[in-house]
Design an enzyme around this catalytic site. Sequence first.
Site, PDB file in Angstrom:
ATOM      1  N   HIS A 259       0.824  -1.051   0.079  1.00  0.00           N
ATOM      2  CA  HIS A 259      -0.002   0.058   0.086  1.00  0.00           C
ATOM      3  C   HIS A 259       0.819   1.511  -0.087  1.00  0.00           C
ATOM      4  O   HIS A 259       0.317   2.234  -0.387  1.00  0.00           O
ATOM      5  CB  HIS A 259      -0.937   0.007   1.314  1.00  0.00           C
ATOM      6  CG  HIS A 259      -0.484   0.375   2.616  1.00  0.00           C
ATOM      7  ND1 HIS A 259      -0.179  -0.668   3.412  1.00  0.00           N
ATOM      8  CD2 HIS A 259      -0.113   1.482   3.072  1.00  0.00           C
ATOM      9  CE1 HIS A 259       0.367  -0.054   4.501  1.00  0.00           C
ATOM     10  NE2 HIS A 259       0.339   1.274   4.467  1.00  0.00           N
TER      11      HIS A 259
ATOM     12  N   ASP B 236       0.285  -7.561   1.418  1.00  0.00           N
ATOM     13  CA  ASP B 236       0.691  -6.284   1.786  1.00  0.00           C
ATOM     14  C   ASP B 236       2.350  -6.126   1.775  1.00  0.00           C
ATOM     15  O   ASP B 236       2.930  -5.233   2.293  1.00  0.00           O
ATOM     16  CB  ASP B 236       0.327  -5.527   2.944  1.00  0.00           C
ATOM     17  CG  ASP B 236       0.104  -3.783   2.841  1.00  0.00           C
ATOM     18  OD1 ASP B 236       0.158  -3.466   1.762  1.00  0.00           O
ATOM     19  OD2 ASP B 236       0.091  -3.224   4.006  1.00  0.00           O
TER      20      ASP B 236
ATOM     21  N   SER C 137       4.606   2.543   7.935  1.00  0.00           N
ATOM     22  CA  SER C 137       4.373   1.499   7.235  1.00  0.00           C
ATOM     23  C   SER C 137       5.520   1.069   6.229  1.00  0.00           C
ATOM     24  O   SER C 137       6.169   1.773   5.781  1.00  0.00           O
ATOM     25  CB  SER C 137       3.234   1.755   6.151  1.00  0.00           C
ATOM     26  OG  SER C 137       2.001   1.573   6.774  1.00  0.00           O
TER      27      SER C 137
END
Length: 478
Positions: free
Chosen positions: A128, A158, A232
């Site tokens: 993402h 992911d 992230s």
Amino acid sequence: MPRPNPPAKTLLALSLAAAFGGFFATALREAPSPAQAAPAAAALQPTVAALPPSVAGQPLPSLAPMLARVTPAVVSVHTKQRIRVSPFGNDPFFRRLYPELTQERINESLGSGVIVDAAQGLVLTNHHVVEGAEEVSVTLSDGRTLQAAFVGSDPDTDIAVMKIRPQNLTAVPLADSTALQVGDFVVAVGNPFGIGQTVTSGIVSAVGRSGLRGLGYQNFIQTDASINPGNSGGALVNLNGQLIGINTASFNPRGSAAGNIGLGFAIPSNLANDVMRQIVATGEVRRGTLGLESQHVDPQLAKALGVTDPRGAVVTRVYAGSAAQAAGLEVGDVIVGANGQRIDTPDALRNFEGLQGIGRAVRLDVVREGRPLQLTATLREQPRSTAGAEIDPRLAGATFAELPERLRQGGLSGVLIESVARGSRAARNGLQAGDVVIEASSGRFADLAGFRANFTQAPAQLILRIVRGNRPYLVPVQ
């Protein structure tokens, strides 16, 4: 590939889902969606973190020596994407009618990444973080900024892999994440809020965490180390400076802008490494499947099936030529465990399958007519997509694919129309790329395999129920 817009209820569920750590600095200044409510506080056992006096027999007055080895391997990830913005949103009629009102803007985002192979320049991050990016660069801890080439990604776990010029790089070694225990001390390194490299510490709060809506296949490490927007793709390491996870999500009922509340999640290093090896070798991730459909076991069904505990996944369909058929699974069997893991729901079974590779042997704990038994299945390849012409001539020109797992976890089911060739029979029937087929007159189905199986005997009249732009439609297919 355009992504389908889920129905209104599903869209709401997704908007309330995990606030991903990617920090989006867009010109549009869109407000972040609220995060999924955290698990009940009563279910969490509070633990006060305190550093141990030594590690491996050596005094540890500071984490600085370990971090001096780790931080050069953690990078900041910068992405750019050109987007076209119209005051009419995605309405195609008005966008064509007033093209002069459509403007092009640059959407920029910030995240983190981890160098895991210095010789090849391989960098792990989240899918993402780089999804849809046209340009990606990474900034190293020494200030160098390097262009990154996209190697591949797996949206359902992911994980994304990038490559940078292998010159004077430092990599972080990978640990065996299966050895993690609740209470182990961990350190998160990343680029929260785009302010620069930051280190936070905490403990492992849980392992094998799943059931979080909207996050694909799940086997998360949960930690109370602060993980905020921008973390992230960053590193979660143990006190020996080994990578045990890739930080991916944080939860806050007040939304991502509210910051960390001690509910952070990371992808285990073993899973990330397995995905990376497949992507580097083949450019994609291939998954194994049992080849069955199942449903929940409610108290009434449990009584009828002779199951004392109303849990598990009851088999409702076994596909011909599947691993389930070869293993001897039958309709009515209740799967309650797999490789020693407890299976409480069909979603748990699907999540387990999605984390397994092709050819892997799986030991299934089954209840059949009230009696427990064990069966062993060798998982077979799960097809990612199929041409419509192979299913039914009326669908020629369309390509059907498995629904992304994060949408399935958000409550949507069915198959995705991945593409539609211009002027094809499917196009003339009104099908469009991005449509999600949720029902069909050919029979019920839960996934691509079920959709295909329903056309063994083609229906005389084919009607598809699809979701497009948050609205359901009935499409007669001629």
